[in-house]
Scaffold this active site. Structure first.
Site, PDB file in Angstrom:
ATOM      1  N   HIS A 163      19.137  49.088  30.425  1.00  9.56           N
ATOM      2  CA  HIS A 163      17.812  48.453  30.449  1.00  9.56           C
ATOM      3  C   HIS A 163      16.862  49.284  29.587  1.00  9.56           C
ATOM      4  O   HIS A 163      16.451  50.373  29.965  1.00  9.56           O
ATOM      5  CB  HIS A 163      17.355  48.397  31.923  1.00  9.56           C
ATOM      6  CG  HIS A 163      15.969  47.899  32.120  1.00  9.56           C
ATOM      7  ND1 HIS A 163      15.293  48.030  33.318  1.00  9.56           N
ATOM      8  CD2 HIS A 163      15.104  47.247  31.294  1.00  9.56           C
ATOM      9  CE1 HIS A 163      14.090  47.505  33.218  1.00  9.56           C
ATOM     10  NE2 HIS A 163      13.936  47.023  31.997  1.00  9.56           N
ATOM     11  N   SER A 201      21.115  51.370  40.328  1.00 11.76           N
ATOM     12  CA  SER A 201      20.353  52.014  39.254  1.00 11.76           C
ATOM     13  C   SER A 201      20.533  53.527  39.305  1.00 11.76           C
ATOM     14  O   SER A 201      20.182  54.178  40.288  1.00 11.76           O
ATOM     15  CB  SER A 201      18.867  51.671  39.384  1.00 11.76           C
ATOM     16  OG  SER A 201      18.129  52.527  38.542  1.00 11.76           O
ATOM     17  N   ASP A 241      18.601  53.043  33.217  1.00 17.32           N
ATOM     18  CA  ASP A 241      17.213  52.823  32.794  1.00 17.32           C
ATOM     19  C   ASP A 241      16.816  53.785  31.689  1.00 17.32           C
ATOM     20  O   ASP A 241      16.836  54.996  31.873  1.00 17.32           O
ATOM     21  CB  ASP A 241      16.279  53.010  33.994  1.00 17.32           C
ATOM     22  CG  ASP A 241      16.397  51.861  34.975  1.00 17.32           C
ATOM     23  OD1 ASP A 241      16.186  50.708  34.554  1.00 17.32           O
ATOM     24  OD2 ASP A 241      16.710  52.114  36.148  1.00 17.32           O
ATOM     25  N   MET A 244      13.803  54.920  29.183  1.00 11.90           N
ATOM     26  CA  MET A 244      12.338  54.847  29.038  1.00 11.90           C
ATOM     27  C   MET A 244      11.872  55.805  27.945  1.00 11.90           C
ATOM     28  O   MET A 244      12.410  56.906  27.826  1.00 11.90           O
ATOM     29  CB  MET A 244      11.673  55.237  30.355  1.00 11.90           C
ATOM     30  CG  MET A 244      12.173  54.433  31.540  1.00 11.90           C
ATOM     31  SD  MET A 244      11.273  54.843  33.039  1.00 11.90           S
ATOM     32  CE  MET A 244      12.227  53.942  34.262  1.00 11.90           C
ATOM     33  N   HIS A 272      23.443  50.148  36.454  1.00  4.42           N
ATOM     34  CA  HIS A 272      22.209  49.879  35.712  1.00  4.42           C
ATOM     35  C   HIS A 272      21.647  51.219  35.224  1.00  4.42           C
ATOM     36  O   HIS A 272      21.444  52.146  36.004  1.00  4.42           O
ATOM     37  CB  HIS A 272      21.233  49.191  36.661  1.00  4.42           C
ATOM     38  CG  HIS A 272      19.965  48.731  36.044  1.00  4.42           C
ATOM     39  ND1 HIS A 272      19.835  47.534  35.366  1.00  4.42           N
ATOM     40  CD2 HIS A 272      18.738  49.311  36.019  1.00  4.42           C
ATOM     41  CE1 HIS A 272      18.595  47.403  34.956  1.00  4.42           C
ATOM     42  NE2 HIS A 272      17.906  48.452  35.325  1.00  4.42           N
ATOM     43  N   MET A 289      11.657  41.566  36.236  1.00  4.16           N
ATOM     44  CA  MET A 289      11.166  42.785  36.897  1.00  4.16           C
ATOM     45  C   MET A 289      10.358  42.409  38.136  1.00  4.16           C
ATOM     46  O   MET A 289       9.472  41.546  38.080  1.00  4.16           O
ATOM     47  CB  MET A 289      10.262  43.591  35.953  1.00  4.16           C
ATOM     48  CG  MET A 289      10.961  44.245  34.765  1.00  4.16           C
ATOM     49  SD  MET A 289      12.375  45.274  35.190  1.00  4.16           S
ATOM     50  CE  MET A 289      11.604  46.520  36.251  1.00  4.16           C
ATOM     51  N   MET A 334      13.527  50.159  28.195  1.00  4.00           N
ATOM     52  CA  MET A 334      12.068  50.035  28.320  1.00  4.00           C
ATOM     53  C   MET A 334      11.470  50.795  27.151  1.00  4.00           C
ATOM     54  O   MET A 334      10.952  51.915  27.289  1.00  4.00           O
ATOM     55  CB  MET A 334      11.629  50.605  29.681  1.00  4.00           C
ATOM     56  CG  MET A 334      11.977  49.666  30.830  1.00  4.00           C
ATOM     57  SD  MET A 334      12.078  50.474  32.434  1.00  4.00           S
ATOM     58  CE  MET A 334      13.803  50.969  32.413  1.00  4.00           C
ATOM     59  N   ASP A 349      15.196  43.367  39.326  1.00  3.57           N
ATOM     60  CA  ASP A 349      15.146  44.836  39.258  1.00  3.57           C
ATOM     61  C   ASP A 349      13.802  45.351  39.769  1.00  3.57           C
ATOM     62  O   ASP A 349      12.755  45.009  39.205  1.00  3.57           O
ATOM     63  CB  ASP A 349      15.362  45.243  37.785  1.00  3.57           C
ATOM     64  CG  ASP A 349      15.353  46.749  37.569  1.00  3.57           C
ATOM     65  OD1 ASP A 349      15.415  47.508  38.550  1.00  3.57           O
ATOM     66  OD2 ASP A 349      15.296  47.147  36.383  1.00  3.57           O
TER      67      ASP A 349
END
Ligand code: DX5
Ligand code: ZN
Length: 225
Positions: A69, A11, A38, A40, A36, A142, A71, A180
């Site tokens: 990913h 990540s 992330d 957000m 990965h 998660m 979010m 994750d």
């Protein structure tokens, strides 16, 4: 069913943001195939990270599979920008506002691979209809509440992974199950044993004095399964 060799997806959240390109090169040189990323939005989770502009900037400097990913409270609005920026896999949360079948279709319309993500308080059963009806072949479970790296692994992810693996085997579906949050070299074997075959690890890799050495430890743990 023959199980594929597990995939490690470090990540980027735990990487040095002042040199993301170099960090990606380091991963590639260490034999990593996936990264990965992330994303957000400060609404779905109480943190803000990176947007499509950063993914677009990194795309030409890396041959890694970008496992993005999302979010986000409203993932549907952002599939196009992330797909066009160079995402390969796009996962979104079933707890988000949009209809999951619509988001899957949107991701597929860009030729990208969709995955549904579930939070620690969400039943894994909620994913099953999408595996059956939408041909979904990847899920992300998660094992922390999303929003921040460096949290402690939540054991309640394991029975979900076991259930999903059993469901896939019973229905002869080649399902990738990614885990994750809070993964480290000490608990990874247990997570793989539950049926996961994609492993996200941020802090455990990038906060290590020698991230390449830690990556090698994961690779040898994967080989000794
Ligand atoms: C949390 C993110 C994770 C996080 C994992 O919201 O989705 O990908 O970066 O970090 P570690 O491995 O440090 O728990
Ligand atoms: Zn993540």
């Amino acid at each position: 069913m023959i199980r594929m060799k597990p995939i490690l997806a470090p990540s980027m959240l735990a990487a040095d943001f002042s040199k993301l390109g170099e960090e990606l090169k380091m991963l590639e040189n260490a034999g990593v195939t996936h990264v990965h990323i992330d994303v957000m939005d400060g609404h779905f989770v109480p943190n803000i990270t990176i947007g499509p502009a950063v993914v677009r900037a990194l795309r030409p400097v890396s041959g890694l599979v970008f496992d993005v990913h999302l979010m986000l409270k409203q993932p549907l609005r952002y599939i196009s920008p992330f797909a066009q920026a160079g995402a390969d896999v796009i996962s979104f949360h079933i707890e988000a506002d949009d209809d999951a079948a619509d988001v899957i279709e949107e991701i597929k319309s860009f030729g990208k691979r969709p995955a549904i993500t579930i939070n620690p308080d969400t039943d894994a059963e909620r994913i099953l209809p999408y595996i059956k009806r939408c041909g979904l072949d990847m899920v992300l479970v998660m094992s922390v509440y999303p929003g921040f790296g460096g949290q402690r692994f939540m054991e309640n992810a394991l029975p979900k992974v076991q259930m999903l693996r059993r469901f896939a085997e019973d229905n002869d579906i080649n399902l990738n199950i990614e885990v994750d949050g809070g993964v480290n070299i000490s608990n990874v074997t247990q997570i793989l044993g539950a049926g996961a075959d994609m492993i996200v690890a941020g802090t455990d890799i990038f906060n290590h004095l020698n991230p390449v050495e830690r990556i090698r430890e994961y690779q040898s743990a994967f080989r000794s399964l």
